[in-house]
Design a protein around this motif. Sequence first.
Motif, PDB file in Angstrom:
ATOM      1  N   VAL A 144      -1.755  -0.079  -5.145  1.00 31.41           N
ATOM      2  CA  VAL A 144      -1.291  -1.435  -4.891  1.00 31.41           C
ATOM      3  C   VAL A 144      -2.437  -2.203  -4.249  1.00 31.41           C
ATOM      4  O   VAL A 144      -3.007  -1.757  -3.247  1.00 31.41           O
ATOM      5  N   TYR A 145      -2.769  -3.355  -4.804  1.00 27.61           N
ATOM      6  CA  TYR A 145      -3.849  -4.186  -4.303  1.00 27.61           C
ATOM      7  C   TYR A 145      -3.256  -5.480  -3.762  1.00 27.61           C
ATOM      8  O   TYR A 145      -2.543  -6.189  -4.477  1.00 27.61           O
ATOM      9  N   GLY A 146      -3.517  -5.761  -2.488  1.00 26.68           N
ATOM     10  CA  GLY A 146      -2.951  -6.961  -1.885  1.00 26.68           C
ATOM     11  C   GLY A 146      -3.682  -7.351  -0.632  1.00 26.68           C
ATOM     12  O   GLY A 146      -4.573  -6.645  -0.147  1.00 26.68           O
ATOM     13  N   THR A 147      -3.290  -8.470  -0.066  1.00 26.58           N
ATOM     14  CA  THR A 147      -3.945  -8.998   1.131  1.00 26.58           C
ATOM     15  C   THR A 147      -3.515  -8.232   2.374  1.00 26.58           C
ATOM     16  O   THR A 147      -2.495  -7.526   2.385  1.00 26.58           O
ATOM     17  N   ALA A 148      -4.282  -8.417   3.442  1.00 30.03           N
ATOM     18  CA  ALA A 148      -3.953  -7.778   4.715  1.00 30.03           C
ATOM     19  C   ALA A 148      -2.602  -8.255   5.233  1.00 30.03           C
ATOM     20  O   ALA A 148      -1.821  -7.478   5.796  1.00 30.03           O
ATOM     21  N   GLY A 149      -2.290  -9.533   5.043  1.00 31.92           N
ATOM     22  CA  GLY A 149      -1.002 -10.055   5.488  1.00 31.92           C
ATOM     23  C   GLY A 149       0.161  -9.452   4.744  1.00 31.92           C
ATOM     24  O   GLY A 149       1.222  -9.193   5.324  1.00 31.92           O
ATOM     25  N   THR A 150      -0.025  -9.201   3.451  1.00 30.97           N
ATOM     26  CA  THR A 150       1.039  -8.575   2.671  1.00 30.97           C
ATOM     27  C   THR A 150       1.251  -7.140   3.112  1.00 30.97           C
ATOM     28  O   THR A 150       2.390  -6.661   3.202  1.00 30.97           O
ATOM     29  N   LEU A 151       0.162  -6.438   3.412  1.00 27.68           N
ATOM     30  CA  LEU A 151       0.286  -5.062   3.917  1.00 27.68           C
ATOM     31  C   LEU A 151       1.051  -5.037   5.230  1.00 27.68           C
ATOM     32  O   LEU A 151       1.932  -4.185   5.422  1.00 27.68           O
ATOM     33  N   ALA A 152       0.753  -5.951   6.145  1.00 21.47           N
ATOM     34  CA  ALA A 152       1.457  -5.974   7.432  1.00 21.47           C
ATOM     35  C   ALA A 152       2.949  -6.190   7.219  1.00 21.47           C
ATOM     36  O   ALA A 152       3.785  -5.528   7.857  1.00 21.47           O
ATOM     37  N   ALA A 153       3.314  -7.099   6.312  1.00 20.24           N
ATOM     38  CA  ALA A 153       4.728  -7.336   6.036  1.00 20.24           C
ATOM     39  C   ALA A 153       5.376  -6.121   5.378  1.00 20.24           C
ATOM     40  O   ALA A 153       6.514  -5.761   5.699  1.00 20.24           O
ATOM     41  N   ALA A 154       4.656  -5.470   4.483  1.00 21.38           N
ATOM     42  CA  ALA A 154       5.193  -4.295   3.800  1.00 21.38           C
ATOM     43  C   ALA A 154       5.418  -3.144   4.768  1.00 21.38           C
ATOM     44  O   ALA A 154       6.398  -2.412   4.662  1.00 21.38           O
ATOM     45  N   ARG A 155       4.522  -2.976   5.720  1.00 19.60           N
ATOM     46  CA  ARG A 155       4.689  -1.906   6.710  1.00 19.60           C
ATOM     47  C   ARG A 155       5.945  -2.127   7.548  1.00 19.60           C
ATOM     48  O   ARG A 155       6.649  -1.172   7.890  1.00 19.60           O
TER      49      ARG A 155
ATOM     50  N   LEU B 174       8.687  -3.796   6.569  1.00 21.69           N
ATOM     51  CA  LEU B 174       9.894  -3.693   5.753  1.00 21.69           C
ATOM     52  C   LEU B 174      10.098  -2.303   5.169  1.00 21.69           C
ATOM     53  O   LEU B 174      11.225  -1.807   5.100  1.00 21.69           O
ATOM     54  N   ILE B 175       9.005  -1.669   4.748  1.00 20.15           N
ATOM     55  CA  ILE B 175       9.090  -0.380   4.068  1.00 20.15           C
ATOM     56  C   ILE B 175       8.878   0.791   5.018  1.00 20.15           C
ATOM     57  O   ILE B 175       9.466   1.848   4.869  1.00 20.15           O
ATOM     58  N   GLY B 176       8.000   0.599   6.004  1.00 21.08           N
ATOM     59  CA  GLY B 176       7.600   1.724   6.834  1.00 21.08           C
ATOM     60  C   GLY B 176       6.436   2.443   6.186  1.00 21.08           C
ATOM     61  O   GLY B 176       5.417   1.834   5.869  1.00 21.08           O
ATOM     62  N   GLN B 177       6.585   3.712   5.940  1.00 17.69           N
ATOM     63  CA  GLN B 177       5.502   4.499   5.350  1.00 17.69           C
ATOM     64  C   GLN B 177       5.423   4.263   3.849  1.00 17.69           C
ATOM     65  O   GLN B 177       6.348   4.553   3.105  1.00 17.69           O
ATOM     66  N   LEU B 178       4.292   3.766   3.404  1.00 20.68           N
ATOM     67  CA  LEU B 178       4.090   3.521   1.980  1.00 20.68           C
ATOM     68  C   LEU B 178       3.600   4.782   1.275  1.00 20.68           C
ATOM     69  O   LEU B 178       3.988   5.054   0.139  1.00 20.68           O
ATOM     70  N   GLU B 179       2.709   5.508   1.938  1.00 19.16           N
ATOM     71  CA  GLU B 179       2.097   6.686   1.344  1.00 19.16           C
ATOM     72  C   GLU B 179       3.073   7.880   1.394  1.00 19.16           C
ATOM     73  O   GLU B 179       3.870   7.978   2.306  1.00 19.16           O
ATOM     74  N   PRO B 180       3.021   8.785   0.444  1.00 18.35           N
ATOM     75  CA  PRO B 180       2.084   8.860  -0.691  1.00 18.35           C
ATOM     76  C   PRO B 180       2.579   8.139  -1.932  1.00 18.35           C
ATOM     77  O   PRO B 180       1.907   8.161  -2.961  1.00 18.35           O
ATOM     78  N   THR B 181       3.761   7.478  -1.834  1.00 19.71           N
ATOM     79  CA  THR B 181       4.306   6.829  -3.025  1.00 19.71           C
ATOM     80  C   THR B 181       3.388   5.704  -3.499  1.00 19.71           C
ATOM     81  O   THR B 181       3.038   5.620  -4.677  1.00 19.71           O
TER      82      THR B 181
END
Length: 249
Positions: free
Chosen positions: A94-105, A107-114
């Motif tokens: 997944v390629y995205g901005t730093a702000g999108t990563l912060a929001a994803a963390r 809402l989702i919590g742990q992204l890896e390893p998925t």
Amino acid sequence: MDRPHAGDLRVTVLGSSGTYPGPGQACSGYLVRSPSATLIVDLGSGTLAALQRHVAIADLDAVVLSHEHPDHWLDLPILRNAMRYVLDLADLPVYGTAGTLAAARVLIGQLEPTLRWHTVDESSRVTVGDLSLRFSRTDHPVETLAVRVDGAGRSLLYSADTGPAWDGHGVGGGVDAFLCEASFPPEAENRHQHLSARQAGALATAVGAARLVLTHVTPGVDPADQRRRAAAAFDGPIELAAPGTTFTV
């Protein structure tokens, strides 16, 4: 959907509704396919369901997210749940901005390893199969990246969200297809950091686009009127990003 033949770069519109999904619509999401790559650019509300009408989730090679505003990425948590808890899939880039990563963390919590996150900015270069991607920061309240995709001898530029201060810098000129937001009618110009259809047409001319595809039209705004307004500033062919349609770049 059959894989494109050699020399083809195809885009399928999964959703094109601006800000929120109108009736029977989905927010921004575009399936981009070449002979050896399948990626989705933006994953707004409703796009994951639309995606599966065309390809299986397991066939995705990458996800590209333009920015952190929710109408451009909020199906990512659902994609992660499908992969992790049902389909037993992992390691999707997944390629995205730093702000999108912060929001994803949050809402989702742990992204890896998925999901394997790669933070990109306007200086980044990304290769997915036979596709080359580069980015340009647009005129929007948060870090937002326009995406240029080159492959199969063709070029696609996606504006993401932008106001009129962005002139297409950083992505080169002369694109075969310009997928550009046209959120509002002319009377709303300068009220938001978005484009009217007239401004989208002018920007298509400025970037040297051979073809303009209008997207991100806000519910309640007549897409046919937007097309006519864009034609006042752009002499080339103009289409509307209708959900479910596929065009060859």
